[in-house]
Write an enzyme that holds these catalytic residues in place. Sequence first.
Site, mmCIF file in Angstrom:
data_model
loop_
_atom_site.group_PDB
_atom_site.id
_atom_site.type_symbol
_atom_site.label_atom_id
_atom_site.label_comp_id
_atom_site.label_asym_id
_atom_site.label_seq_id
_atom_site.Cartn_x
_atom_site.Cartn_y
_atom_site.Cartn_z
ATOM 1 N N GLU A 1 38.520 54.970 47.287
ATOM 2 C CA GLU A 1 38.937 55.454 48.616
ATOM 3 C C GLU A 1 40.385 55.949 48.588
ATOM 4 O OE1 GLU A 1 37.472 51.748 50.342
ATOM 5 O OE2 GLU A 1 36.381 52.937 51.812
ATOM 6 N N ALA B 1 39.982 46.899 46.814
ATOM 7 C CA ALA B 1 40.822 46.026 47.643
ATOM 8 C C ALA B 1 40.788 44.652 46.987
ATOM 9 C CB ALA B 1 40.237 45.959 49.049
ATOM 10 N N GLU C 1 30.912 48.197 47.635
ATOM 11 C CA GLU C 1 31.037 47.257 48.760
ATOM 12 C C GLU C 1 29.723 46.641 49.201
ATOM 13 O OE1 GLU C 1 32.677 50.099 48.503
ATOM 14 O OE2 GLU C 1 34.744 49.836 49.172
ATOM 15 N N GLY D 1 38.104 50.286 47.381
ATOM 16 C CA GLY D 1 39.372 50.793 47.906
ATOM 17 C C GLY D 1 40.110 51.679 46.912
HETATM 18 N N1 COA Z 1 39.992 42.067 43.752
HETATM 19 C C1 COA Z 1 40.604 41.004 43.206
HETATM 20 N N2 COA Z 1 40.665 40.795 41.880
HETATM 21 C C2 COA Z 1 40.074 41.705 41.085
HETATM 22 C C3 COA Z 1 39.424 42.842 41.586
HETATM 23 C C4 COA Z 1 39.402 43.017 42.991
HETATM 24 N N3 COA Z 1 38.830 44.072 43.568
HETATM 25 N N4 COA Z 1 38.933 43.551 40.542
HETATM 26 C C5 COA Z 1 39.280 42.883 39.430
HETATM 27 N N5 COA Z 1 39.968 41.765 39.747
HETATM 28 C C6 COA Z 1 40.509 40.753 38.836
HETATM 29 C C7 COA Z 1 39.430 39.853 38.285
HETATM 30 O O1 COA Z 1 39.121 38.828 39.214
HETATM 31 C C8 COA Z 1 40.106 39.339 37.041
HETATM 32 O O2 COA Z 1 41.044 38.343 37.411
HETATM 33 P P1 COA Z 1 41.092 36.923 36.621
HETATM 34 O O3 COA Z 1 41.481 37.317 35.209
HETATM 35 O O4 COA Z 1 42.184 36.180 37.332
HETATM 36 O O5 COA Z 1 39.747 36.345 36.724
HETATM 37 C C9 COA Z 1 40.918 40.535 36.557
HETATM 38 O O6 COA Z 1 41.055 41.389 37.700
HETATM 39 C C10 COA Z 1 40.206 41.304 35.470
HETATM 40 O O7 COA Z 1 38.911 41.682 35.922
HETATM 41 P P2 COA Z 1 37.562 41.315 35.120
HETATM 42 O O8 COA Z 1 36.448 41.261 36.122
HETATM 43 O O9 COA Z 1 37.762 40.117 34.252
HETATM 44 O O10 COA Z 1 37.417 42.615 34.205
HETATM 45 P P3 COA Z 1 36.092 43.207 33.614
HETATM 46 O O11 COA Z 1 36.494 44.252 32.628
HETATM 47 O O12 COA Z 1 35.166 42.144 33.159
HETATM 48 O O13 COA Z 1 35.351 43.948 34.864
HETATM 49 C C11 COA Z 1 35.294 45.320 36.844
HETATM 50 C C12 COA Z 1 35.962 45.054 35.482
HETATM 51 C C13 COA Z 1 36.086 46.408 37.539
HETATM 52 C C14 COA Z 1 33.846 45.804 36.634
HETATM 53 C C15 COA Z 1 35.289 44.020 37.689
HETATM 54 O O14 COA Z 1 36.597 43.501 37.704
HETATM 55 C C16 COA Z 1 34.855 44.204 39.119
HETATM 56 O O15 COA Z 1 33.669 44.363 39.389
HETATM 57 N N6 COA Z 1 35.798 44.179 40.072
HETATM 58 C C17 COA Z 1 35.527 44.225 41.484
HETATM 59 C C18 COA Z 1 35.195 45.655 41.894
HETATM 60 C C19 COA Z 1 34.848 45.696 43.373
HETATM 61 O O16 COA Z 1 33.868 45.171 43.829
HETATM 62 N N7 COA Z 1 35.709 46.378 44.146
HETATM 63 C C20 COA Z 1 35.506 46.587 45.536
HETATM 64 C C21 COA Z 1 36.253 45.608 46.332
HETATM 65 S S1 COA Z 1 35.999 45.886 48.069
#
Ligand code: COA
Length: 257
Positions: free
Chosen positions: A115, A66, A135, A112
């Site tokens: 999910e 999400a 989460e 999400g």
């Molecule tokens: N919500 C909002 N933005 C998100 C996102 C999310 N769930 N997941 C990734 N993004 C965004 C990042 O903020 C980043 O944006 P920016 O360039 O404006 O800073 C962009 O997507 C790229 O992600 P980034 O984190 O730079 O890539 P990465 O390869 O270093 O890491 C992940 C990849 C998936 C490990 C990491 O993005 C992450 O942990 N995301 C969140 C996952 C999460 O907790 N999801 C559950 C949400 S309830």
Amino acid sequence: MYFKNILIEEYDGLAIVTINRPEKLNALNNETITELHEILDELNRDENVRVIFLRGSGEKAFVAGADILEFVDFSQEEGQQLSEKGHYLLFDFIENLTTPTIALINGFALGGGLELAMACHFRIATENAKMGLPETSLGLIPGYGGTQRLPQLVGKGKAMEMIMTARMISAEQAKSYGLVNYVVKQENLIPFAEKIAEKIMRNSPVAIGKAIKSVNDGFKNGIDGFQSEIRNFGSCFDTDDFIEGTNAFLEKRKPEF
Ligand code: COA
């Protein structure tokens, strides 16, 4: 219909819905959830669409969760509404579609995102896919069905561990858990999924829709899945597909549904 966050491709009875926010790793914001609801509702009503694929754009992510930015300052009430609306508009909605809907997990499927994949009828992953429910690392619990569908798919102990540790698992591990049915190379994802869709399309769409309902009913509180099966089995006898399927068998030809 114009959509800002999703792309649609349709051919040969297939509809491919691509979540298209690659710069945010296809994170699910409110607008994307609404758009997915609208297009899936339309595709499910379209008799020409026999199978739906759901995937993320690019090669890095299916959906990375999400959109965290949208709920950072939410109150308890807003959080509850977010979860409730998501269930209604998208997650329960997909599970109950009568057109087979397959998640093509082409990268990260987190929170999400996992999910969403779990709400689909089944899942195919690419070798680079990573799946998890992170989460609890954000001070939350899964709110789009993860606490229910993950234990249904992988068993309670593995689900508990994945949720408590918030860790990601590899595609191969997800396959060994029963979370995904197949793991394929990224470049083979669509051709492989097309072959499965072709097999599905040989069968009665009406019967498949009824089978989906009865399988789902078995997981619903207060509904007897066996009674649902008895009722849906009986209702098949009233359908043109039953006449065509049985006649084709007796006439030693392939049915045309
Ligand atoms: N919500 C909002 N933005 C998100 C996102 C999310 N769930 N997941 C990734 N993004 C965004 C990042 O903020 C980043 O944006 P920016 O360039 O404006 O800073 C962009 O997507 C790229 O992600 P980034 O984190 O730079 O890539 P990465 O390869 O270093 O890491 C992940 C990849 C998936 C490990 C990491 O993005 C992450 O942990 N995301 C969140 C996952 C999460 O907790 N999801 C559950 C949400 S309830």
